[in-house]
Write a protein that holds these residues in place. Structure first.
Motif, mmCIF file in Angstrom:
data_model
loop_
_atom_site.group_PDB
_atom_site.id
_atom_site.type_symbol
_atom_site.label_atom_id
_atom_site.label_comp_id
_atom_site.label_asym_id
_atom_site.label_seq_id
_atom_site.Cartn_x
_atom_site.Cartn_y
_atom_site.Cartn_z
ATOM 1 N N SER A 32 -30.749 -41.377 -32.941
ATOM 2 C CA SER A 32 -30.948 -42.153 -31.721
ATOM 3 C C SER A 32 -29.869 -43.196 -31.514
ATOM 4 O O SER A 32 -29.500 -43.507 -30.381
ATOM 5 N N ALA A 33 -29.359 -43.752 -32.601
ATOM 6 C CA ALA A 33 -28.319 -44.782 -32.484
ATOM 7 C C ALA A 33 -27.056 -44.214 -31.863
ATOM 8 O O ALA A 33 -26.321 -44.912 -31.154
ATOM 9 N N LYS A 34 -26.797 -42.927 -32.122
ATOM 10 C CA LYS A 34 -25.591 -42.285 -31.596
ATOM 11 C C LYS A 34 -25.896 -41.340 -30.437
ATOM 12 O O LYS A 34 -25.002 -40.646 -29.947
ATOM 13 N N ASN A 35 -27.165 -41.302 -30.007
ATOM 14 C CA ASN A 35 -27.551 -40.394 -28.912
ATOM 15 C C ASN A 35 -27.076 -38.975 -29.164
ATOM 16 O O ASN A 35 -26.527 -38.315 -28.269
ATOM 17 N N THR A 36 -27.266 -38.524 -30.377
ATOM 18 C CA THR A 36 -26.818 -37.186 -30.755
ATOM 19 C C THR A 36 -27.999 -36.379 -31.284
ATOM 20 O O THR A 36 -28.825 -36.909 -32.038
ATOM 21 N N VAL A 37 -28.054 -35.122 -30.873
ATOM 22 C CA VAL A 37 -29.099 -34.228 -31.351
ATOM 23 C C VAL A 37 -28.440 -33.056 -32.064
ATOM 24 O O VAL A 37 -27.378 -32.573 -31.648
ATOM 25 N N PHE A 38 -29.046 -32.644 -33.175
ATOM 26 C CA PHE A 38 -28.515 -31.579 -33.999
ATOM 27 C C PHE A 38 -29.525 -30.436 -34.079
ATOM 28 O O PHE A 38 -30.738 -30.663 -34.046
ATOM 29 N N LEU A 39 -28.996 -29.242 -34.231
ATOM 30 C CA LEU A 39 -29.849 -28.088 -34.471
ATOM 31 C C LEU A 39 -29.281 -27.327 -35.665
ATOM 32 O O LEU A 39 -28.224 -26.704 -35.560
ATOM 33 N N GLN A 40 -29.972 -27.423 -36.790
ATOM 34 C CA GLN A 40 -29.578 -26.684 -37.981
ATOM 35 C C GLN A 40 -30.269 -25.332 -37.929
ATOM 36 O O GLN A 40 -31.504 -25.264 -37.897
ATOM 37 N N MET A 41 -29.475 -24.275 -37.910
ATOM 38 C CA MET A 41 -30.007 -22.923 -37.779
ATOM 39 C C MET A 41 -29.724 -22.148 -39.064
ATOM 40 O O MET A 41 -28.550 -21.926 -39.402
ATOM 41 N N ASN A 42 -30.770 -21.795 -39.766
ATOM 42 C CA ASN A 42 -30.662 -21.030 -41.008
ATOM 43 C C ASN A 42 -31.289 -19.651 -40.838
ATOM 44 O O ASN A 42 -32.049 -19.416 -39.893
ATOM 45 N N SER A 43 -30.981 -18.775 -41.753
ATOM 46 C CA SER A 43 -31.547 -17.410 -41.737
ATOM 47 C C SER A 43 -31.402 -16.775 -40.358
ATOM 48 O O SER A 43 -32.357 -16.209 -39.810
ATOM 49 N N LEU A 44 -30.214 -16.877 -39.811
ATOM 50 C CA LEU A 44 -29.989 -16.391 -38.452
ATOM 51 C C LEU A 44 -30.148 -14.880 -38.371
ATOM 52 O O LEU A 44 -29.809 -14.143 -39.309
ATOM 53 N N LYS A 45 -30.672 -14.449 -37.230
ATOM 54 C CA LYS A 45 -30.919 -13.036 -36.964
ATOM 55 C C LYS A 45 -30.113 -12.597 -35.743
ATOM 56 O O LYS A 45 -29.770 -13.431 -34.901
ATOM 57 N N PRO A 46 -29.841 -11.313 -35.618
ATOM 58 C CA PRO A 46 -29.122 -10.846 -34.420
ATOM 59 C C PRO A 46 -29.812 -11.252 -33.120
ATOM 60 O O PRO A 46 -29.133 -11.534 -32.124
ATOM 61 N N GLU A 47 -31.129 -11.325 -33.132
ATOM 62 C CA GLU A 47 -31.853 -11.714 -31.918
ATOM 63 C C GLU A 47 -31.710 -13.193 -31.574
ATOM 64 O O GLU A 47 -32.174 -13.628 -30.518
#
Length: 116
Positions: A71-86
């Motif tokens: 929130s201090a940096k107004n940044t949002v992250f999305l950590q994506m693991n075990s990715l699938k073709p879909e």
């Protein structure tokens, strides 16, 4: 003026990981999150986090993706693991500015391709 800068997309093999980032500026954001759109499909919610900390995930990514917010940096992250073709899609950062009504803002999109 709200600005969103996304980064982190790319090509990854099935089972791999990627981390998306979205730096927002220009306002205070009640909700920050990610949507995705695959070819021929409608845009769908992936995950979002409210300013109070409430998090929502699509059923298809639960247990594999993790959203977080600085929130201090107004940044949002999305950590994506075990990715699938879909999971292959264009991923869009989405933020909401809440005043007397809600205003939606979208990033330009970043391509995530999961393929061997």
């Amino acid at each position: 003026q709200v600005q969103l800068v996304e980064s982190g997309g790319g090509l990854v093999q099935p089972g791999g990981s990627l981390r998306l980032s979205c730096a927002a500026s220009g306002s205070i954001f009640s909700i920050m999150g990610w949507y995705r759109q695959a070819p021929g499909k409608e845009r769908e919610l992936v995950a979002r986090v409210a300013s109070g900390g409430r998090i929502m995930y699509a059923d298809s990514v639960k247990g594999r993706f993790t959203i977080s917010r600085d929130s201090a940096k107004n940044t949002v992250f999305l950590q994506m693991n075990s990715l699938k073709p879909e999971d292959t899609a264009v991923y869009y950062c989405h933020v909401v500015v809440s005043t007397w009504r809600d205003y939606d803002y979208w990033g330009q999109g970043t391509q995530v391709t999961v393929s061997s």
